[in-house]
Write a protein that holds these residues in place. Sequence first.
Motif, PDB file in Angstrom:
ATOM      1  N   GLU A  17      38.740  40.567  38.027  1.00 31.61           N
ATOM      2  CA  GLU A  17      37.649  39.588  37.874  1.00 31.61           C
ATOM      3  C   GLU A  17      38.152  38.240  37.381  1.00 31.61           C
ATOM      4  OE1 GLU A  17      37.885  42.513  36.335  1.00 31.61           O
ATOM      5  OE2 GLU A  17      35.976  43.591  36.280  1.00 31.61           O
ATOM      6  N   TYR A  18      39.350  38.204  36.745  1.00 30.50           N
ATOM      7  CA  TYR A  18      39.844  36.965  36.127  1.00 30.50           C
ATOM      8  C   TYR A  18      40.882  36.337  37.056  1.00 30.50           C
ATOM      9  CZ  TYR A  18      41.313  33.820  32.348  1.00 30.50           C
ATOM     10  OH  TYR A  18      41.590  32.702  31.575  1.00 30.50           O
ATOM     11  N   GLY A  19      40.405  35.448  37.939  1.00 28.90           N
ATOM     12  CA  GLY A  19      41.313  34.904  38.955  1.00 28.90           C
ATOM     13  C   GLY A  19      42.091  33.687  38.514  1.00 28.90           C
ATOM     14  N   TYR A  24      34.824  29.129  23.306  1.00 31.43           N
ATOM     15  CA  TYR A  24      34.137  28.533  24.459  1.00 31.43           C
ATOM     16  C   TYR A  24      35.192  28.279  25.521  1.00 31.43           C
ATOM     17  CZ  TYR A  24      30.021  27.409  21.569  1.00 31.43           C
ATOM     18  OH  TYR A  24      28.910  27.480  20.762  1.00 31.43           O
ATOM     19  N   SER A  25      34.795  28.330  26.781  1.00 29.47           N
ATOM     20  CA  SER A  25      35.713  27.997  27.864  1.00 29.47           C
ATOM     21  C   SER A  25      34.994  27.005  28.785  1.00 29.47           C
ATOM     22  CB  SER A  25      36.127  29.269  28.604  1.00 29.47           C
ATOM     23  OG  SER A  25      37.137  28.982  29.544  1.00 29.47           O
ATOM     24  N   HIS A  26      35.287  25.702  28.574  1.00 30.87           N
ATOM     25  CA  HIS A  26      34.625  24.651  29.358  1.00 30.87           C
ATOM     26  C   HIS A  26      35.241  24.562  30.747  1.00 30.87           C
ATOM     27  CE1 HIS A  26      33.692  23.557  25.210  1.00 30.87           C
ATOM     28  NE2 HIS A  26      32.639  22.932  25.688  1.00 30.87           N
ATOM     29  N   ALA A  63      34.260  37.285  35.013  1.00 35.44           N
ATOM     30  CA  ALA A  63      35.640  37.003  34.579  1.00 35.44           C
ATOM     31  C   ALA A  63      35.807  37.197  33.070  1.00 35.44           C
ATOM     32  CB  ALA A  63      36.025  35.573  34.970  1.00 35.44           C
ATOM     33  N   TYR A  64      34.727  36.981  32.324  1.00 29.39           N
ATOM     34  CA  TYR A  64      34.812  37.097  30.862  1.00 29.39           C
ATOM     35  C   TYR A  64      34.133  38.366  30.343  1.00 29.39           C
ATOM     36  CZ  TYR A  64      36.737  32.482  31.257  1.00 29.39           C
ATOM     37  OH  TYR A  64      37.562  31.437  31.587  1.00 29.39           O
ATOM     38  N   ASN A  65      33.736  39.231  31.277  1.00 30.91           N
ATOM     39  CA  ASN A  65      33.151  40.542  30.936  1.00 30.91           C
ATOM     40  C   ASN A  65      33.795  41.570  31.851  1.00 30.91           C
ATOM     41  OD1 ASN A  65      30.732  40.212  29.057  1.00 30.91           O
ATOM     42  ND2 ASN A  65      30.245  38.671  30.617  1.00 30.91           N
TER      43      ASN A  65
END
Length: 302
Positions: A38-40, A264-266, A188-190
Amino acid sequence: MARLVIEGMARRPKQLPAWLLYDAEGSRLFEAICEQPEYGLTRTETALLEARAPELAAALGPGVVVEFGAGSARKVSPLLSALQPAAYVALDISADHLAPACRALQQRHPDLPVLGICCDYSRLEQLPDHPALAGHGRLGFYPGSSIGNFDPAGARDLLRQFRRLLGPDSRLLIGIDQPKAVERLEAAYNDAAGWSEAFARNLLTRLNRDLEGDFHPDDFHYRAWWDAGQSRIAMALVSRRELEVHLAGRPWPFKAGEPLITEYSHKYAPEAFLALAAEAGWLGAGRWSDAAGDFCLHLLVQ
Ligand code: AVI
């Protein structure tokens, strides 16, 4: 560390500095996140750097490559092969990462002068007066979209710091993750295997160990969600009930359902990123994306 944690716990919502996530176990968990389907982000950026290295090298021009937060220094290798710079300088806060990374890189590029400097690059005042660096322009390299983990004001300050440190006429190649479909961002974050959750939870273990905390990890659940208004993913540990924890010698009450923001991921679309960079005195001079437009490498000049 205690001061920063106290400041963060006093904020509303409670928010801890993202760098606290990266103790030895946190760094290991982050490496596992980078491998998840999921995390590309990491895969896409690495492929982009490999595929476009000759073009990137031509646009960057000659000089000394300075990598901020070099970590394992794996992403820079294709760029070094294409660019053949005068020297490579790796800056990283962790000597444990830096020493083996520089040794491995030196083996792959035996003729390249390699310097590792263990430092907090957000505060470093100048690069060392070293003969391998003398008389060459500086090419900053900041991959990984790590700037997204700063709030926009902090990101601008960091870009200003890079300008100061690299000096006049320097260039900066920086990787920026792009806003995309909310389902993909949240996945991506789960990740299904639970590495993102373990990464956030490790923060509680670290706080219990290093700041005499008494968090019970089971009192919190992990959540990551897209905040479209702020163009960022928020990651939090959310209290399951009303409770009190002790940390850094003080009591901290939590309401039921209260989040402790771990990070946080902006995500910046090109125009938004270039506006931020301009506030720090950088101008866009080139941009490279993957075919799907998921990730962008920006070349900035002064
Ligand atoms: C390091 N940084 C760019 C990662 C990100 O995507 O914001 C950190 C991360 N945290 C959880 N997953 C990944």
